[in-house]
Design a protein around this motif. Structure first.
Motif, short mmCIF file in Angstrom:
data_model
loop_
_atom_site.label_atom_id
_atom_site.label_comp_id
_atom_site.label_asym_id
_atom_site.label_seq_id
_atom_site.Cartn_x
_atom_site.Cartn_y
_atom_site.Cartn_z
N SER A 53 4.32 -0.41 -12.83
CA SER A 53 3.01 -0.64 -12.21
C SER A 53 2.40 0.61 -11.58
O SER A 53 1.18 0.79 -11.63
CB SER A 53 3.11 -1.77 -11.18
N HIS A 54 3.22 1.47 -10.99
CA HIS A 54 2.64 2.67 -10.38
C HIS A 54 2.16 3.67 -11.44
O HIS A 54 1.22 4.42 -11.19
CB HIS A 54 3.64 3.33 -9.42
N TRP A 59 -0.21 -1.51 -9.39
CA TRP A 59 0.78 -1.89 -8.39
C TRP A 59 0.14 -2.82 -7.35
O TRP A 59 -1.08 -2.88 -7.21
CB TRP A 59 1.39 -0.66 -7.73
N TYR A 67 5.01 -8.46 -0.07
CA TYR A 67 5.33 -8.04 -1.43
C TYR A 67 4.74 -6.65 -1.69
O TYR A 67 3.55 -6.41 -1.50
CB TYR A 67 4.82 -9.02 -2.48
N SER A 69 5.02 -3.62 -4.76
CA SER A 69 5.58 -3.15 -6.04
C SER A 69 6.44 -1.93 -5.79
O SER A 69 6.09 -1.06 -4.99
CB SER A 69 4.46 -2.76 -7.01
N THR A 108 7.90 2.28 0.17
CA THR A 108 7.94 1.56 -1.10
C THR A 108 9.35 1.68 -1.68
O THR A 108 9.90 2.78 -1.75
CB THR A 108 6.92 2.18 -2.08
#
Length: 194
Positions: A53-54, A59, A67, A69, A108
């Protein structure tokens, strides 16, 4: 680190990725110092690739629900002996967790996988969707010259379906073992979904 390809990420995330990369390289370099053989001393991280996702710029950071990512990283090494089971990766995972929970250097979570250059290129040549996605969407954060990824094979629809079925057949039993106790506790009847 090739920051031009990370322009879609906020500065904080770029700094976090730089810290994560530094930890992975530091632990790998420390492991090399203890090697006695010439081959062991020639161990290298050939590429570090951000995927997921990043890399795709989709993300999630939902602070209300908690939540977030994670960063997904692929570490490509030159020898199998430095693969995923090497102790340096456990040390790196511990340091990354420490940065997340104690020193607050990371906000993260970082997940990483380790594969050899040969294995990654074999997976691409076989058209394995996971590796094809990484080759297509991934961002090389660090990479030594002269180690290009193989051109991914595009699977025919019937081959892609067979690959998906193989993964489904492999993972369904463990999912059932995981879900069965949860369903029993919640009062659901297992036979109604299985």
């Amino acid at each position: 680190m090739e920051n031009d390809r990370l322009a879609h990420l906020p500065d904080r995330k770029r700094r976090e990725l730089q810290l994560a990369a530094q930890i992975l390289f530091d632990e790998f370099d420390d492991a090399l110092k203890t090697k006695l053989s010439d081959k062991g001393k020639r161990g290298r991280i050939l590429k570090l690739i951000l995927f997921g996702s990043h890399a795709r710029s989709d993300w999630v950071e939902d602070r209300k629900s908690g939540y977030v990512s994670d960063y997904d990283l692929l570490v490509i090494v030159n020898y199998e002996s430095f693969g995923e089971q090497h102790p340096c990766w456990e040390k790196a995972a511990e340091r990354l967790l420490q940065e997340m929970t104690i020193t607050n250097g990371l906000s993260t979570p970082v997940n990483f996988i380790v594969h050899t250059y040969q294995d990654v290129n074999n997976q691409l040549a076989r058209g394995r969707p996971f590796f094809v996605d990484i080759a297509r969407d991934g961002i090389v954060l660090n990479g030594l010259p002269g180690f290009p990824l193989a051109s991914p094979k595009i699977l025919a629809p019937e081959d892609a379906r067979a690959e998906a079925q193989r993964h489904f057949d492999h993972w369904l039993p463990s999912a059932e073992r995981f879900l069965r106790p949860l369903l029993l506790v919640s009062g659901l009847v297992w036979s109604s979904i299985g």
